[in-house]
Design an enzyme around this catalytic site. Structure first.
Site, short mmCIF file in Angstrom:
data_model
loop_
_atom_site.label_atom_id
_atom_site.label_comp_id
_atom_site.label_asym_id
_atom_site.label_seq_id
_atom_site.Cartn_x
_atom_site.Cartn_y
_atom_site.Cartn_z
N LYS A 138 37.77 29.01 30.29
CA LYS A 138 38.03 29.97 31.46
C LYS A 138 39.12 30.87 31.16
CE LYS A 138 38.99 30.42 36.28
NZ LYS A 138 39.06 29.99 37.71
N GLU A 188 46.23 31.82 48.81
CA GLU A 188 46.43 30.71 48.06
C GLU A 188 47.60 29.87 48.07
OE1 GLU A 188 44.22 31.21 44.12
OE2 GLU A 188 44.97 29.42 43.59
N GLU A 232 33.90 27.39 37.54
CA GLU A 232 34.84 28.27 37.75
C GLU A 232 35.89 27.41 38.46
OE1 GLU A 232 33.76 32.18 38.26
OE2 GLU A 232 36.08 32.49 38.73
N GLU A 368 34.49 42.61 41.84
CA GLU A 368 35.46 41.63 42.56
C GLU A 368 36.90 41.97 42.44
OE1 GLU A 368 34.62 37.55 41.40
OE2 GLU A 368 36.73 37.02 41.33
C1 LIG Z 1 43.51 36.51 40.21
C2 LIG Z 1 43.06 36.50 41.55
O1 LIG Z 1 42.74 35.68 42.36
C3 LIG Z 1 42.51 34.50 41.85
C4 LIG Z 1 40.98 34.45 41.27
C5 LIG Z 1 39.99 33.94 41.86
C6 LIG Z 1 38.60 33.98 41.24
O2 LIG Z 1 38.52 34.23 40.11
O3 LIG Z 1 37.73 33.63 41.88
C7 LIG Z 1 39.90 33.54 43.44
C8 LIG Z 1 41.05 33.28 44.02
C9 LIG Z 1 42.48 33.39 43.20
O4 LIG Z 1 42.84 32.08 42.66
C10 LIG Z 1 43.62 38.02 42.27
O5 LIG Z 1 43.56 38.07 43.59
O6 LIG Z 1 44.28 38.81 41.57
#
Ligand SMILES: C=C(O[C@@H]1C=C(C(=O)O)C=C[C@H]1O)C(=O)O
Length: 385
Positions: A138, A188, A232, A368
């Site tokens: 990942k 988080e 993931e 995203e």
């Molecule tokens: C990297 C980020 O978020 C992270 C990545 C995530 C994912 O890939 O699903 C979810 C939450 C966070 O741990 C960000 O917000 O920039």
């Protein structure tokens, strides 16, 4: 009010002043699950995992039981964090919105929504060629946007909006070197330590919120079943458990994640908790041990870091690091520094990233990151389609 005297653990009924109104640039403010803390710093400390114990032992021995530190860790593993020794602190309950919502009157709105980013989709496509059965599992790839500010941002106002828009987030403003500030609303928790109890709440596996409520819930339900997102997520839970297991008695690791939502995202979430074996292990020790989790970096860590350095256009700085505070007993709360902006008087930079695993789609990952930008853009008063 002056913050001359260290005040500690002020009950809610005595929270006489509005910490948001009291906050001024250079202060540290964070509001999260462990309540809120506003600190006005004197000296600054730069320290990393190799020397923080020694430096802090000296500091707390000299400054006493009522002292506290706050600061930020950079993304770069093993890098030195920037901390302030808080000469005076106010602590209270989590901050709630007060007064009517006000429009933002500053230059944050200059940030263009939905800027195209062919570099990012190409980087995701490249990352997809790097996964192997016994190698990279990942990688989290991030992109950034920046803008010049016609006039300095009103951070108090941005914080007020972030608190209103993100009632369950870790909302923060932390001073950075060169007069910059890291301000954001992270969903988080990297680690919270309260006495001998430790809790980490990693998030990974995400889908943007949708304006249609029926579709929104259907998307959330699909996330909970998505093999790609569950994989993931599992990579992060395994690493966090691997780090905390030797340090804890009876570590509790949920068998399956649950859903959490922010204004712009659904995430898979796992609460991992345990009782510390070593009462001397501080919240900052634990933050250094956990950071960077595969939620913001990838797995294995070094391979993911190397690929991030190769594929990302801009330096992450303090984005995707950690932000938090710790008292003299070692208790404290450290959030992952995402959904934030690094601001100075005349410019502002925001980053957003997404976890890439085999099966990721570059266009969906781009969408995203767009959705993740929305937390801070909404705080700035920028509305996106
Ligand atoms: C990297 C980020 O978020 C992270 C990545 C995530 C994912 O890939 O699903 C979810 C939450 C966070 O741990 C960000 O917000 O920039």
């Amino acid at each position: 009010m002056t913050l001359q005297e260290a005040e500690y653990s002020i009950p809610a009924s005595d929270w006489l002043h509005d910490p948001l109104a009291e906050y001024r640039q250079g202060d540290f403010l964070m509001s999260g699950t462990a309540g809120s803390i506003l600190g006005r710093g004197g000296s600054r400390l730069s320290m990393g995992p190799h020397n923080s114990r020694q430096i802090l032992a000296g500091h707390f021995a000299a400054a006493g039981r009522r002292s506290a530190i706050a600061g930020v860790l950079p993304f770069v593993p093993g890098g030195s964090g920037e901390f302030v020794v808080m000469d005076s602190t106010l602590r209270g309950p989590r901050l709630a919105p007060s007064g009517p919502a006000r429009a933002v009157k500053d230059g944050g709105a200059a940030m263009a929504p939905n800027a195209p980013d062919p570099h990012f989709t190409a980087a995701v496509a490249k990352a997809l060629t790097k996964f192997t059965a016994d190698g990279l599992q990942k990688v989290v790839l991030a992109r950034s946007r920046s803008t010049t500010l016609p006039k300095p941002l009103d951070i108090n106002q941005l914080l007020a909006r972030l608190i209103r828009q993100n009632p369950t987030a870790y909302v923060f403003a932390a001073p950075l070197p060169e007069g910059r500030t890291l301000v954001g609303a992270s969903p988080e928790l990297l680690i919270r330590r309260n006495g001998t109890m430790a809790l980490s709440n990693p998030l990974a596996g995400s889908v943007p919120r949708c304006a249609d409520p029926v579709q929104d819930l259907a998307n959330a339900a699909a996330l909970l079943e998505s093999a790609k997102d569950l994989r993931e997520h599992a990579i992060v839970v395994e690493m966090v458990a691997e780090v905390l297991n030797p340090l804890c008695i009876n570590l509790q690791v949920p068998a399956a994640p649950e859903l959490v939502r922010t204004g712009s995202m659904w995430h898979l979430s796992s609460k991992i908790s345990g009782r510390l074996k070593d009462p001397e292990a501080t919240s900052l020790d634990l933050a250094f041990a956990l950071h960077p989790t595969p939620a913001v970096c990838g797995w294995p860590t070094q391979m993911a870091c190397d690929l991030i350095a190769e594929l990302e256009e801009s330096n992450r700085g303090f984005y995707a690091g950690a932000v938090g505070w710790m008292d003299a007993a070692g208790d404290g709360e450290w959030a992952v520094s995402i959904r934030c902006a690094d601001v100075s008087n005349d410019d502002l930079r925001v980053h957003a990233g997404a976890g890439i695993v085999p099966g990721s789609d570059p266009e969906l990952e781009l969408a995203e990151t767009e959705a993740k930008f929305r937390t801070i853009l909404a705080g700035l008063g920028v509305t996106q389609p």
